[in-house]
Design an enzyme around this catalytic site. Structure first.
Site, PDB file in Angstrom:
ATOM      1  N   CYS A  77     -12.288 -16.749 -27.146  1.00 41.79           N
ATOM      2  CA  CYS A  77     -12.848 -15.469 -26.573  1.00 41.79           C
ATOM      3  C   CYS A  77     -11.370 -14.603 -26.044  1.00 41.79           C
ATOM      4  O   CYS A  77     -10.407 -15.471 -26.014  1.00 41.79           O
ATOM      5  CB  CYS A  77     -12.628 -15.679 -25.403  1.00 41.79           C
ATOM      6  SG  CYS A  77     -13.845 -14.673 -24.723  1.00 41.79           S
ATOM      7  N   ASP A  91     -30.089  -3.884 -18.920  1.00 42.25           N
ATOM      8  CA  ASP A  91     -28.941  -3.734 -18.365  1.00 42.25           C
ATOM      9  C   ASP A  91     -29.521  -4.938 -17.619  1.00 42.25           C
ATOM     10  O   ASP A  91     -30.685  -5.317 -17.325  1.00 42.25           O
ATOM     11  CB  ASP A  91     -29.495  -2.432 -17.372  1.00 42.25           C
ATOM     12  CG  ASP A  91     -30.750  -2.290 -16.326  1.00 42.25           C
ATOM     13  OD1 ASP A  91     -30.591  -3.102 -15.787  1.00 42.25           O
ATOM     14  OD2 ASP A  91     -31.756  -2.236 -16.772  1.00 42.25           O
ATOM     15  N   ASP A 101     -31.642   4.599 -12.256  1.00 34.11           N
ATOM     16  CA  ASP A 101     -32.501   4.043 -11.927  1.00 34.11           C
ATOM     17  C   ASP A 101     -33.422   5.078 -10.761  1.00 34.11           C
ATOM     18  O   ASP A 101     -33.095   5.517 -10.208  1.00 34.11           O
ATOM     19  CB  ASP A 101     -33.078   2.267 -11.666  1.00 34.11           C
ATOM     20  CG  ASP A 101     -32.741   1.661 -10.609  1.00 34.11           C
ATOM     21  OD1 ASP A 101     -32.293   2.942  -9.741  1.00 34.11           O
ATOM     22  OD2 ASP A 101     -32.622   0.339 -10.607  1.00 34.11           O
ATOM     23  N   SER A 102     -34.507   4.951 -11.022  1.00 37.34           N
ATOM     24  CA  SER A 102     -35.295   6.040 -10.193  1.00 37.34           C
ATOM     25  C   SER A 102     -35.799   5.283  -8.678  1.00 37.34           C
ATOM     26  O   SER A 102     -35.930   6.240  -7.735  1.00 37.34           O
ATOM     27  CB  SER A 102     -37.141   6.219 -10.413  1.00 37.34           C
ATOM     28  OG  SER A 102     -38.050   4.637 -10.652  1.00 37.34           O
ATOM     29  N   GLY A 103     -35.141   4.361  -7.852  1.00 34.76           N
ATOM     30  CA  GLY A 103     -35.787   3.404  -7.533  1.00 34.76           C
ATOM     31  C   GLY A 103     -36.878   2.465  -6.876  1.00 34.76           C
ATOM     32  O   GLY A 103     -37.400   2.090  -6.120  1.00 34.76           O
ATOM     33  N   CYS A 147     -10.376 -12.264 -24.005  1.00 35.22           N
ATOM     34  CA  CYS A 147     -10.742 -11.860 -22.433  1.00 35.22           C
ATOM     35  C   CYS A 147      -9.385 -12.384 -21.538  1.00 35.22           C
ATOM     36  O   CYS A 147      -9.291 -13.157 -21.672  1.00 35.22           O
ATOM     37  CB  CYS A 147     -12.189 -12.343 -21.692  1.00 35.22           C
ATOM     38  SG  CYS A 147     -12.971 -13.672 -21.403  1.00 35.22           S
ATOM     39  N   HIS A 173     -14.548 -12.165 -17.732  1.00 36.27           N
ATOM     40  CA  HIS A 173     -15.216 -13.032 -19.053  1.00 36.27           C
ATOM     41  C   HIS A 173     -16.715 -12.963 -19.626  1.00 36.27           C
ATOM     42  O   HIS A 173     -17.270 -12.667 -20.985  1.00 36.27           O
ATOM     43  CB  HIS A 173     -15.571 -14.756 -19.186  1.00 36.27           C
ATOM     44  CG  HIS A 173     -15.849 -15.154 -19.525  1.00 36.27           C
ATOM     45  ND1 HIS A 173     -15.251 -15.113 -21.702  1.00 36.27           N
ATOM     46  CD2 HIS A 173     -17.270 -15.896 -20.395  1.00 36.27           C
ATOM     47  CE1 HIS A 173     -16.040 -16.445 -21.918  1.00 36.27           C
ATOM     48  NE2 HIS A 173     -17.059 -16.126 -21.259  1.00 36.27           N
ATOM     49  N   GLN A 208     -45.598   1.723 -18.771  1.00 33.69           N
ATOM     50  CA  GLN A 208     -46.184   0.756 -18.530  1.00 33.69           C
ATOM     51  C   GLN A 208     -46.870   0.031 -18.632  1.00 33.69           C
ATOM     52  O   GLN A 208     -47.841   0.817 -19.800  1.00 33.69           O
ATOM     53  CB  GLN A 208     -46.480   1.145 -16.745  1.00 33.69           C
ATOM     54  CG  GLN A 208     -44.952   0.940 -15.529  1.00 33.69           C
ATOM     55  CD  GLN A 208     -43.813   0.085 -15.926  1.00 33.69           C
ATOM     56  OE1 GLN A 208     -44.361  -0.960 -16.019  1.00 33.69           O
ATOM     57  NE2 GLN A 208     -43.052   0.543 -15.180  1.00 33.69           N
ATOM     58  N   CYS A 256     -10.142 -16.087 -20.654  1.00 34.82           N
ATOM     59  CA  CYS A 256      -9.814 -17.105 -21.555  1.00 34.82           C
ATOM     60  C   CYS A 256      -8.369 -16.702 -21.708  1.00 34.82           C
ATOM     61  O   CYS A 256      -7.863 -17.715 -22.669  1.00 34.82           O
ATOM     62  CB  CYS A 256     -10.783 -16.561 -22.914  1.00 34.82           C
ATOM     63  SG  CYS A 256     -12.576 -16.949 -22.006  1.00 34.82           S
ATOM     64  N   ASP A 312     -41.732   5.748 -11.402  1.00 30.78           N
ATOM     65  CA  ASP A 312     -42.646   4.693 -11.371  1.00 30.78           C
ATOM     66  C   ASP A 312     -42.960   3.483 -10.313  1.00 30.78           C
ATOM     67  O   ASP A 312     -42.210   3.818  -9.572  1.00 30.78           O
ATOM     68  CB  ASP A 312     -42.633   4.929 -12.825  1.00 30.78           C
ATOM     69  CG  ASP A 312     -41.547   3.027 -13.325  1.00 30.78           C
ATOM     70  OD1 ASP A 312     -40.572   2.919 -11.744  1.00 30.78           O
ATOM     71  OD2 ASP A 312     -41.568   1.869 -13.674  1.00 30.78           O
ATOM     72  N   PHE A 364     -38.391  -0.110  -8.571  1.00 30.52           N
ATOM     73  CA  PHE A 364     -38.770  -0.656  -8.940  1.00 30.52           C
ATOM     74  C   PHE A 364     -38.353  -1.783  -7.406  1.00 30.52           C
ATOM     75  O   PHE A 364     -38.575  -2.863  -7.065  1.00 30.52           O
ATOM     76  CB  PHE A 364     -37.793  -1.786  -9.978  1.00 30.52           C
ATOM     77  CG  PHE A 364     -38.232  -3.196  -9.919  1.00 30.52           C
ATOM     78  CD1 PHE A 364     -38.644  -3.548 -10.529  1.00 30.52           C
ATOM     79  CD2 PHE A 364     -36.240  -3.582  -8.909  1.00 30.52           C
ATOM     80  CE1 PHE A 364     -38.973  -5.227 -10.403  1.00 30.52           C
ATOM     81  CE2 PHE A 364     -36.664  -4.928  -9.389  1.00 30.52           C
ATOM     82  CZ  PHE A 364     -37.369  -6.158 -10.283  1.00 30.52           C
TER      83      PHE A 364
END
Length: 375
Positions: free
Chosen positions: A304, A266, A92-94, A306, A335, A189, A309, A146, A96
């Site tokens: 599951c 994400d 990310d751009s930083g 994983c 999990h 935006q 589990c 941004d 936020f």
């Protein structure tokens, strides 16, 4: 060198499935990107993250520029080598984090001056500096710099912020330059205002990016408002480029976003929930802190596959969490990430097979049943 390329393989309504080809590997879409804030997905080895089915990780420019520093990471061979992840990485751009974490920040047309939340040291971040830091990190997908105002906010504030972000997007594009094999994404935006979203999309398309993010959501507006925005915002962006919804989210947020044309997401939720004793399952959220699990020999989810589990009971997970043992967060994070990637795999198959509506209905019906009956 393989260039960045997005391929759209199938659609079902507005839901899409395809792939993003990068020199470091293919990203199957729709894709969920685990967040590796400080060059690590908390509680997980990189090999374990890959075993869950993740094709790409996200790194945070703000956190990495402050500690250990982008220059140091560059000297040590770049972020991939530094964190032992050889697949694609998006940074990310930083912007936020600067807006949400930093004290005493000063915002101007040039950029943002702020004090580190770690040690109070003074820093400056601009579109040009963000591009330079992300180049030093060596990420495969770079985000334009941004500003992201928290919602709700007055329309005038949202409009002014969006227009400055579009000016910053043009500066980001120029500073990024020509980097074969690497991609630059612009960020739409405009808050919850449809006309501002359209204005932002038009500005981004005129500049030209390899992919486009829907930014400024999942910042307090609630799911209903977010979905209302996604009913129109993704369609204002180019069909032939990937669409990335930043910071989302819960499993039902993900299904709703994919239904509305989103390709990438994400969120810190799988790992953060794991560290606080929360598990995400096909039957909803399970709180392992609750005493009802104390004597339960059953796994979190019998279906599951994983390691959590397959090998550990609810009783054990309850015990190690209550005892403050590290393995609790490790197992629950594994999990949760496995469940999220299994969800993405199911979404991709459903879209490819023209079965999205049936998949969505079954997803909500199973969650509505709630957790298994207590013993």
């Amino acid at each position: 060198m393989t260039r960045f390329f997005f391929r759209l393989d199938a659609t079902d309504g507005r839901a899409r499935t395809g792939a993003i080809d990068t020199p470091r590997g293919t990203i199957r879409t729709p894709a969920f990107m685990p967040v590796g804030t400080a060059a690590t997905v908390k509680g997980m080895m990189p090999e374990s993250v890959a075993e869950t089915g993740a094709d790409i990780l996200l790194g945070n420019t703000y956190h990495l520029m402050l500690r250990p520093g982008a220059e140091r990471i560059e000297r040590l061979g770049g972020l991939h080598r530094f964190m032992n992840w050889d697949g694609p990485i998006l940074t990310d751009s930083g912007g936020f984090q600067v807006m949400s974490l930093s004290d005493l920040r000063k915002l101007t047309e040039d950029g943002v001056t702020f004090k580190s939340h770690i040690d109070g040291s003074k820093h400056f971040l601009s579109p040009e500096r963000s591009m330079e830091i992300q180049r030093q990190l060596g990420s495969d997908i770079v985000m334009a710099f941004d500003e992201c105002p928290a919602l709700p906010a007055p329309r005038e504030r949202v409009a002014a912020s969006m227009r400055m972000s579009m000016r910053w997007a043009a500066r980001s594009r120029e500073a990024f330059g020509d980097r074969p094999g690497h991609a630059l994404f612009g960020i739409q935006q405009g808050g919850l205002e449809a006309d501002l979203r359209e204005e932002s999309a038009a500005a981004l398309k005129e500049i030209g990016f390899d992919g486009y993010a829907v930014g400024g959501l999942a910042v307090g507006e609630g799911q209903e408002a977010m979905f209302a925005c996604l009913d129109h915002a993704p369609e204002t962006l180019p069909r032939e480029a990937p669409r990335y919804l930043m910071g989302v989210g819960k499993p039902d947020d993900i299904v709703g976003a994919v239904k509305r044309g989103i390709d990438m997401m994400d969120c810190v939720l799988p790992s953060r929930s794991g560290r606080t004793g929360q598990a995400w399952t096909r039957r909803g959220q399970v709180n392992l802190k609750n005493a009802r699990h104390m004597d339960d020999p059953r796994p979190l989810d019998e279906a599951c596959t994983c390691p959590c589990c397959r090998n550990y009971s609810r009783a054990y997970l309850h015990h190690v969490h209550r005892a403050g043992e590290m393995i609790a967060g490790m197992l629950l994070t594994w999990h949760n990430l496995h469940y999220y990637q299994e969800l993405m795999s199911g979404l991709r198959a459903a879209i490819a097979g023209g079965r999205f509506a049936a998949f969505e209905a079954a997803f909500h019906a199973e969650r509505a049943e709630g957790d298994i009956e207590r013993l």
